[in-house]
Write a protein that holds these residues in place. Structure first.
Motif, short mmCIF file in Angstrom:
data_model
loop_
_atom_site.label_atom_id
_atom_site.label_comp_id
_atom_site.label_asym_id
_atom_site.label_seq_id
_atom_site.Cartn_x
_atom_site.Cartn_y
_atom_site.Cartn_z
N ARG A 92 0.82 -1.22 0.00
CA ARG A 92 0.00 0.00 0.00
C ARG A 92 0.85 1.26 0.00
O ARG A 92 0.38 2.33 -0.43
CB ARG A 92 -0.92 0.03 1.22
CG ARG A 92 -2.01 -0.99 1.20
CD ARG A 92 -3.11 -0.65 2.18
NE ARG A 92 -3.91 0.46 1.69
CZ ARG A 92 -5.24 0.53 1.82
NH1 ARG A 92 -5.89 -0.43 2.41
NH2 ARG A 92 -5.89 1.57 1.37
N GLY A 146 4.56 5.11 -2.86
CA GLY A 146 3.39 5.94 -2.62
C GLY A 146 3.79 7.35 -2.23
O GLY A 146 4.35 8.10 -3.02
N SER A 166 5.96 10.96 -4.01
CA SER A 166 5.02 12.02 -4.40
C SER A 166 5.75 13.33 -4.65
O SER A 166 6.92 13.51 -4.28
CB SER A 166 3.98 12.21 -3.30
OG SER A 166 4.60 12.72 -2.12
N THR A 204 4.18 4.54 -9.79
CA THR A 204 4.22 5.27 -8.52
C THR A 204 2.92 6.05 -8.34
O THR A 204 2.14 6.22 -9.28
CB THR A 204 5.38 6.29 -8.46
OG1 THR A 204 5.04 7.44 -9.24
CG2 THR A 204 6.68 5.71 -8.95
N GLN A 205 2.71 6.53 -7.13
CA GLN A 205 1.62 7.47 -6.86
C GLN A 205 2.20 8.88 -6.81
O GLN A 205 2.08 9.60 -5.81
CB GLN A 205 0.92 7.11 -5.55
CG GLN A 205 0.15 5.80 -5.61
CD GLN A 205 -0.48 5.45 -4.28
OE1 GLN A 205 0.18 5.40 -3.26
NE2 GLN A 205 -1.78 5.19 -4.29
N ARG A 228 0.25 12.12 -5.53
CA ARG A 228 -0.25 12.33 -4.17
C ARG A 228 0.28 13.65 -3.64
O ARG A 228 1.40 14.04 -3.96
CB ARG A 228 0.21 11.17 -3.26
CG ARG A 228 -0.54 9.87 -3.55
CD ARG A 228 -0.15 8.77 -2.61
NE ARG A 228 -0.58 9.05 -1.25
CZ ARG A 228 -0.46 8.18 -0.23
NH1 ARG A 228 0.07 6.98 -0.45
NH2 ARG A 228 -0.86 8.49 0.98
N SER A 240 -3.93 13.00 -6.01
CA SER A 240 -4.58 11.77 -6.46
C SER A 240 -3.76 10.57 -5.99
O SER A 240 -2.53 10.61 -6.00
CB SER A 240 -4.69 11.75 -7.99
OG SER A 240 -5.10 10.49 -8.46
N LYS A 241 -4.46 9.49 -5.61
CA LYS A 241 -3.79 8.25 -5.22
C LYS A 241 -3.67 7.28 -6.39
O LYS A 241 -3.26 6.14 -6.22
CB LYS A 241 -4.53 7.58 -4.07
CG LYS A 241 -4.42 8.34 -2.75
CD LYS A 241 -5.03 7.55 -1.61
CE LYS A 241 -4.83 8.27 -0.28
NZ LYS A 241 -5.39 7.50 0.86
N GLN A 242 -4.02 7.74 -7.57
CA GLN A 242 -3.95 6.87 -8.74
C GLN A 242 -2.51 6.48 -9.04
O GLN A 242 -1.60 7.30 -8.96
CB GLN A 242 -4.54 7.58 -9.97
CG GLN A 242 -4.54 6.74 -11.23
CD GLN A 242 -5.15 7.46 -12.41
OE1 GLN A 242 -5.67 8.57 -12.27
NE2 GLN A 242 -5.11 6.85 -13.58
N TRP A 243 -2.31 5.21 -9.40
CA TRP A 243 -0.98 4.74 -9.78
C TRP A 243 -0.68 5.18 -11.20
O TRP A 243 -1.51 5.02 -12.10
CB TRP A 243 -0.90 3.22 -9.66
CG TRP A 243 -0.82 2.76 -8.25
CD1 TRP A 243 -1.85 2.47 -7.42
CD2 TRP A 243 0.38 2.56 -7.49
NE1 TRP A 243 -1.37 2.11 -6.18
CE2 TRP A 243 -0.01 2.15 -6.19
CE3 TRP A 243 1.75 2.69 -7.79
CZ2 TRP A 243 0.91 1.87 -5.19
CZ3 TRP A 243 2.66 2.40 -6.78
CH2 TRP A 243 2.24 2.00 -5.51
N SER A 289 -5.81 -1.86 -4.01
CA SER A 289 -5.32 -0.48 -4.18
C SER A 289 -4.20 -0.39 -5.19
O SER A 289 -3.90 0.68 -5.72
CB SER A 289 -4.84 0.07 -2.83
OG SER A 289 -3.59 -0.53 -2.45
#
Length: 326
Positions: free
Chosen positions: A60, A64, A68, A117-118, A121, A124-127, A258
């Protein structure tokens, strides 16, 4: 990218920094910048320590928040302040800019492989995973090694790495058009395509391909400009069942969902338990799909155990699920 490539990138950026006249004329600043680019080129992956917690936390969070946009500046500033504390005589802003560049390039190159990667962030948490560079690319790694060896043999590092990075940029452009060709081939071969997920392999002429259509998932390989379908699955929505609702509350299942953009599911009931399994279709290897998430319940819907991660045999997976069921 893999750790070895990130290390060579940090070394290369340290050499490239000699094109900056301020760095070139100050040996102490060069030393500081070299440390900054090597550390900065690897810093976002320090989140690998999360593996010590468990796979769910790692999946998760890896790539992430540490990858960012705000973290790029935080890593750059933190590393710069730390180095500057021990080398207060060096030019702070020059050290910061080169360290920041190293961190930024780390995050940038990571979005081009299938893991992604995210990077956006907290917006947005979209990969973000463009899927046209393998996590370890022997060409990119090899070019860096060539440049480092040339530097050790006496070549001027600034011009050397500038030329090599131009070559690498051209290589990225080539790989982008390679992916475009794959998507074109998929659309010509398979009707009603919604989305195509590509995963390059260590071999430049071999790609793993997942195709999402309105009714089906196709798992294929693209080798020597030829698309070959390996597996085909009906695209089914998750059923409205109590065990599914409970499974979706499990940490391991949530971590998997996720991260995975294309997966299928299975519900298996035996005399003494219910198993719900989610299977990522991107990572087909030797006829198996090793990246899974599994949760087991008894028939009263009490959870027995769950797991997510990469497992390359059914026996090993069941062993990971055994402790709570023994």
């Amino acid at each position: 990218m893999d750790t070895a490539t990130h290390i060579t990138m940090g070394i290369a950026l340290g050499g490239l920094a000699t094109l900056d006249p301020v760095v070139q004329q100050d040996p102490h600043l060069f030393q500081a910048v070299f440390i900054g680019t090597v550390v900065g080129s690897n810093a976002p992956d320090f989140d690998t320590i999360l593996k010590l917690r468990n796979n769910a936390v790692y999946i998760r969070n890896h790539r992430g928040i540490t990858h960012s946009l705000p973290s790029i500046f935080m890593w750059g500033a933190g590393i710069t302040v730390l180095i500057h504390t021990f080398m207060p005589e060096v030019h702070f802003m020059r050290l910061f800019l080169w360290t920041l560049l190293a961190v930024g390039i780390h995050v940038l190159v990571d979005i081009f492989n299938a893991y992604g990667t995210q990077a956006m962030r907290p917006i947005s948490k979209q990969w973000i995973a463009y899927g046209f560079i393998n996590t370890f690319d022997y060409f990119i790694f090899g070019v860096h090694v060539v440049g480092i060896v040339a530097w050790l043999l006496g070549a001027n590092p600034g011009p050397t790495f500038l030329i090599l990075y131009i070559v690498i940029i051209l290589y990225y452009v080539k790989r982008y058009f390679d992916k475009k060709a794959i998507i074109k081939a998929v659309n010509e071969y398979i009707p009603e395509v919604d989305h195509v997920v590509t995963r390059p392999t260590i071999r430049n002429n071999l790609w793993q391909v997942c195709v999402i259509t309105k009714k089906k998932f196709f798992v294929a390989k693209f080798e020597d400009k030829t698309l070959k379908i390996k597996d085909e699955y009906i695209r089914k929505p998750l059923p409205d069942l109590p065990e599914i609702e409970l499974a979706l509350e499990d940490d391991n299942i949530q971590a998997f969902l996720s991260f995975s953009p294309v997966y299928r599911w299975e519900v298996t009931k035996s005399d003494d338990e219910i198993e719900i399994r989610f299977i990522d279709l991107r990572y087909r290897a030797k006829g198996r799909y090793p990246f899974v998430a599994v949760v087991k319940f008894d028939h009263n819907l009490n959870k027995r155990n769950s797991y997510t991660g990469w497992v390359y045999s059914e026996d090993k997976l069941q062993k990971k699920l055994t402790p709570a069921t023994s």
